[in-house]
Design a protein around this motif. Structure first.
Motif, PDB file in Angstrom:
ATOM      1  N   THR A   3       0.818  -1.220   0.000  1.00  0.00           N
ATOM      2  CA  THR A   3       0.000   0.000   0.000  1.00  0.00           C
ATOM      3  C   THR A   3       0.848   1.265   0.000  1.00  0.00           C
ATOM      4  O   THR A   3       0.336   2.350  -0.254  1.00  0.00           O
ATOM      5  N   LEU A   4       2.145   1.144   0.286  1.00  0.00           N
ATOM      6  CA  LEU A   4       3.018   2.321   0.324  1.00  0.00           C
ATOM      7  C   LEU A   4       3.696   2.593  -1.015  1.00  0.00           C
ATOM      8  O   LEU A   4       4.348   3.628  -1.176  1.00  0.00           O
ATOM      9  N   PRO A   7       1.956   5.782  -2.779  1.00  0.00           N
ATOM     10  CA  PRO A   7       2.345   7.035  -2.107  1.00  0.00           C
ATOM     11  C   PRO A   7       3.829   7.376  -2.293  1.00  0.00           C
ATOM     12  O   PRO A   7       4.185   8.536  -2.445  1.00  0.00           O
ATOM     13  N   TYR A  56      -4.087   8.401  13.603  1.00  0.00           N
ATOM     14  CA  TYR A  56      -4.365   7.417  12.562  1.00  0.00           C
ATOM     15  C   TYR A  56      -5.579   6.591  12.967  1.00  0.00           C
ATOM     16  O   TYR A  56      -5.999   6.592  14.126  1.00  0.00           O
ATOM     17  N   ARG A  60      -7.213   5.312   7.600  1.00  0.00           N
ATOM     18  CA  ARG A  60      -6.025   6.118   7.276  1.00  0.00           C
ATOM     19  C   ARG A  60      -4.853   5.600   8.108  1.00  0.00           C
ATOM     20  O   ARG A  60      -4.516   6.137   9.162  1.00  0.00           O
ATOM     21  N   LEU A  64       0.588   5.574   5.718  1.00  0.00           N
ATOM     22  CA  LEU A  64       0.195   6.541   4.677  1.00  0.00           C
ATOM     23  C   LEU A  64       0.396   7.978   5.154  1.00  0.00           C
ATOM     24  O   LEU A  64       0.805   8.844   4.385  1.00  0.00           O
ATOM     25  N   THR A  65       0.110   8.217   6.423  1.00  0.00           N
ATOM     26  CA  THR A  65       0.321   9.551   6.979  1.00  0.00           C
ATOM     27  C   THR A  65       1.804   9.905   6.952  1.00  0.00           C
ATOM     28  O   THR A  65       2.186  11.016   6.573  1.00  0.00           O
ATOM     29  N   MET A  67       4.122   8.631   4.954  1.00  0.00           N
ATOM     30  CA  MET A  67       4.549   8.829   3.562  1.00  0.00           C
ATOM     31  C   MET A  67       4.161  10.221   3.080  1.00  0.00           C
ATOM     32  O   MET A  67       4.882  10.839   2.307  1.00  0.00           O
ATOM     33  N   GLY A  68       3.024  10.730   3.539  1.00  0.00           N
ATOM     34  CA  GLY A  68       2.613  12.086   3.191  1.00  0.00           C
ATOM     35  C   GLY A  68       3.572  13.139   3.720  1.00  0.00           C
ATOM     36  O   GLY A  68       3.658  14.235   3.190  1.00  0.00           O
TER      37      GLY A  68
END
Length: 134
Positions: A3-4, A7, A56, A60, A64-65, A67-68
């Motif tokens: 999933t990363l 991103p 989180y 979410r 993912l946070t 990576m943002g």
């Protein structure tokens, strides 16, 4: 980890592989109805450490946070440490070029600086000439 991938590719595109500053993380609203959890994460950059307290939930994930923010989590769930993507790209290049001498390390540093848009002067770049014996 799968999933990363997207991103990470988005980060690469937005920052020209780390040449530009990471864009600010966009807060996304929770859609799962769960109560957000909070965790402290230490971010490791090439030149400093920073502490973040991040929220989180199931919709979410923390990865993912991070990576943002231009950071890669140290573990898939509840990481306490995250590494700057620029730092990881540098280490990747180092291990591609590494050999048991200082020339490989110098070449990696030089290549990394050039890729980031720096122009080392002629006297510095001659130090990184791999044909020169030290």
């Amino acid at each position: 980890l799968p999933t990363l991938v997207m991103p990470f590719l988005q980060w690469c595109q937005q920052t020209c592989y780390g040449r530009l500053e990471s864009p600010p993380a966009v807060a996304q609203d929770c859609v799962c109805g769960e109560t957000a959890r909070r965790v402290a994460v230490t971010a490791v950059y090439l030149d400093r450490l920073e502490e973040y307290t991040l929220s989180y939930c199931d919709c979410r994930p923390l990865g993912l946070t991070l990576m943002g923010l231009g950071l890669f989590p140290s573990s898939p769930t509840r990481p306490s440490v995250a590494f700057a993507l620029n730092h990881l790209l540098f280490v990747t290049k180092l291990f591609v070029n590494i050999s048991p001498n200082i020339t490989a390390w110098c070449s990696t540093v030089f290549d990394n600086l050039v890729e980031k848009g720096y122009s080392p002067s002629a006297n510095v770049s001659s130090c990184f000439d791999t044909s020169v014996n030290f």
